[in-house]
Design an enzyme around this catalytic site. Structure first.
Site, PDB file in Angstrom:
ATOM      1  N   ASP A 187       1.778  19.579 -21.134  1.00  0.00           N
ATOM      2  CA  ASP A 187       0.960  18.375 -21.259  1.00  0.00           C
ATOM      3  C   ASP A 187       1.782  17.436 -22.133  1.00  0.00           C
ATOM      4  OD1 ASP A 187      -0.709  16.354 -22.166  1.00  0.00           O
ATOM      5  OD2 ASP A 187      -2.495  17.613 -22.187  1.00  0.00           O
ATOM      6  N   LYS A 223      -0.595   7.128 -23.655  1.00  0.00           N
ATOM      7  CA  LYS A 223      -0.113   7.501 -24.989  1.00  0.00           C
ATOM      8  C   LYS A 223       1.350   7.060 -25.104  1.00  0.00           C
ATOM      9  CE  LYS A 223      -4.106   9.598 -24.683  1.00  0.00           C
ATOM     10  NZ  LYS A 223      -4.304  10.964 -24.301  1.00  0.00           N
ATOM     11  N   ALA A 248       1.639  14.192 -23.043  1.00  0.00           N
ATOM     12  CA  ALA A 248       1.088  12.906 -23.503  1.00  0.00           C
ATOM     13  C   ALA A 248       1.921  12.288 -24.639  1.00  0.00           C
ATOM     14  CB  ALA A 248      -0.361  13.082 -23.950  1.00  0.00           C
ATOM     15  N   TYR A 271       0.822  -1.213   0.000  1.00  0.00           N
ATOM     16  CA  TYR A 271       0.000   0.000   0.000  1.00  0.00           C
ATOM     17  C   TYR A 271       0.854   1.259   0.000  1.00  0.00           C
ATOM     18  CZ  TYR A 271      -3.887   3.122   0.913  1.00  0.00           C
ATOM     19  OH  TYR A 271      -4.817   4.109   0.793  1.00  0.00           O
ATOM     20  N   HIS A 289     -21.308  13.402 -28.651  1.00  0.00           N
ATOM     21  CA  HIS A 289     -20.855  12.419 -29.642  1.00  0.00           C
ATOM     22  C   HIS A 289     -20.734  11.008 -29.068  1.00  0.00           C
ATOM     23  CE1 HIS A 289     -17.319  13.910 -27.582  1.00  0.00           C
ATOM     24  NE2 HIS A 289     -16.662  12.825 -27.939  1.00  0.00           N
ATOM     25  N   ASP A 321      -9.468  18.109 -25.064  1.00  0.00           N
ATOM     26  CA  ASP A 321     -10.841  18.360 -24.580  1.00  0.00           C
ATOM     27  C   ASP A 321     -11.040  18.125 -23.079  1.00  0.00           C
ATOM     28  OD1 ASP A 321     -10.695  15.669 -25.079  1.00  0.00           O
ATOM     29  OD2 ASP A 321     -12.315  15.598 -26.534  1.00  0.00           O
TER      30      ASP A 321
END
Ligand SMILES: *Cc1c(COP(=O)(O)O)cnc(C)c1O
Length: 452
Positions: free
Chosen positions: A218, A261, A220, A76, A444, A129
């Protein structure tokens, strides 16, 4: 591998484990489409032959990643696997505090309520997004300032992921106190997987230092971006991707990353910071929603897989194959007159559906019409990024063909190109769609549609 001067760039791996793909008949696919309300998110994955919906969490892991998973320490607190994860990310980024999270948006959910809030503005080269949604959920405004070349899908400008520095300085001059940080997304996913140049990052840093505003990344697809820099930027060819990545991170104060990614992991992410006060606040939020500070919503084995993946993604034979194989798909489509966002991105090809299907008005979702045609024709799943997804706020009508990492071979890609050839030959017969039912937000994912 300088001595390897062959035109064909082969997949730099061999296959140890295989997974069958599904073949369906056109009649079956027609029924499935009807049942799914013509929404490809409603199609079961075992009815999809080639799945280009996303490159997120869909990578094939390596033998070394799978064996690292067996070493996962599931304690843990203070698990050995956490220290492997922490050291790898520290070595890569140079940041002091490494916070594991279960995926990229969990890092956003923890970070933006701390730095954002009502009245704040977070500018960037173009936010992803979920990033935008988390910035806005904190009460702040998310501001996209892409360079002007990004708006022209046919421009071959090599760094269409760049931020517009003049526009950024203008906003800072007016709103300096309201800007807690600037976020640069590498590569620029929302605008076609296009890279940001090192020069643009350096100039952004210089500008922000002048106004004492922190810079965050960011990350990714940081490795794909670093390899684009090596290929395209003056004076970078001799540098290793590791060096370039190191320089990218050294220009910023911290990073958020979705490990689904460029880390080849099926789940995971991290937040990396230098600021102690921010770290304390982030860790408090982490314990509340993700888990203890040494696992953050992940199993020990996931931490191991991510650490190993972050080493593998810096291998230049892999990156060369990765960018080349994506470009190869783009070249194949253009031979059939299918217009794409140029130049090819790192992780995906974006088809310009408005240009491809000029007989379908934007109000009838030309991107969606193409995505449905791809599934009906051959069971290929893609994703519309246009008026259906962005609900009237779309700047372009695109269909994204995202390429999972290390999953498909050149013959799969040749087949996708052949399918496009068939669709291109009878594209005038394709019809638009209307919405039968849709929720107010993020429509969508669950909307139901009908063909005209
Ligand atoms: C995928 C992605 C995210 C969000 O990460 P998840 O792991 O899907 O939550 C954030 N930013 C960019 C650029 C991404 O591509």
């Amino acid at each position: 591998m300088n001595e390897w001067n062959y035109k064909t760039i082969i997949e730099p791996f061999k296959i140890k484990m295989v997974e069958p793909i599904a073949f369906t008949t056109e009649a079956e696919r027609e029924k499935l489409l009807e049942k799914a309300g013509y929404n490809l998110f409603n199609i079961p994955a075992d009815k999809v032959t080639i799945d280009l919906l996303t490159d997120s969490g869909t990578s094939a892991m390596s033998a070394l990643q799978w064996s690292a998973m067996m070493r996962g320490d599931e304690s843990y607190a203070g698990a050995k696997s956490f220290f492997v994860f922490e050291k790898t990310i520290r070595d890569l980024t140079g940041y002091k505090y490494i916070i594991p999270v279960h995926q990229g948006r969990a890092a956003e959910k923890i970070f933006f309520p701390i730095v954002g809030g009502k009245g704040k503005i977070v500018p960037g080269n173009t936010h992803f997004d979920t990033t935008r949604a988390n910035i806005e959920a904190s009460g702040a405004a998310a501001l996209d300032l892409p360079c002007r070349q990004a708006a022209d899908t046919q421009s071959d400008y090599p760094f269409k992921g760049n931020i517009d520095l003049a526009a950024l300085e203008k906003v800072i001059k007016k709103k300096q106190r309201s800007i807690p940080l600037v976020l640069m997304t590498l590569t620029n996913n929302a605008l076609g997987g296009q890279p940001v140049s090192l020069q643009n990052l350096r100039e952004t840093r210089r500008l922000l230092l002048k106004y004492r505003i922190p810079l965050f990344i960011d990350a990714a697809r940081f490795a794909e971006n670093a390899y684009f820099i090596k290929l395209r930027e003056d004076g970078m060819a001799e540098k290793s991707v590791s060096q370039i990545a190191g320089e990218i991170f050294s220009l910023a104060d911290g990073a958020l990353m979705s490990a689904k990614k460029d880390a080849f992991a099926n789940i995971g992410g991290f937040l990396a910071l230098n600021n102690e006060e921010l770290t304390q606040k982030a860790r408090k939020a982490l314990i509340l929603t993700e888990g203890f500070v040494t696992y953050g919503g992940l199993a020990g084995r996931d931490l191991e897989a991510i650490a190993q993946g972050l080493l593998e993604v810096l291998e230049e034979d892999y990156l060369k194959y990765r960018l080349r194989s994506t470009a190869y798909l783009g070249e194949g489509l253009q031979k059939y007159g299918v217009p794409i966002v140029r130049p090819a991105g790192g992780h995906a090809i974006y088809v310009d559906a408005k240009r491809f299907l000029p007989h379908i008005p934007v109000s009838q979702f030309p991107g969606h019409a193409l995505a449905v045609a791809l599934y009906r024709q051959a069971g290929i799943r893609s994703c519309e990024l246009g008026s259906l997804m962005f609900n009237g706020k779309a700047k372009m009508e695109l269909v994204r063909l995202a390429i999972p990492r290390r999953v498909y071979t050149q013959s799969h890609v040749d087949w996708i190109i052949e399918v496009f050839g068939k669709i291109a030959a009878r594209k005038k017969a394709l019809k638009g769609f209307r919405i039968v039912w849709a929720p107010k937000e993020l429509r969508h994912f669950t909307a139901r549609l009908a063909p005209f």
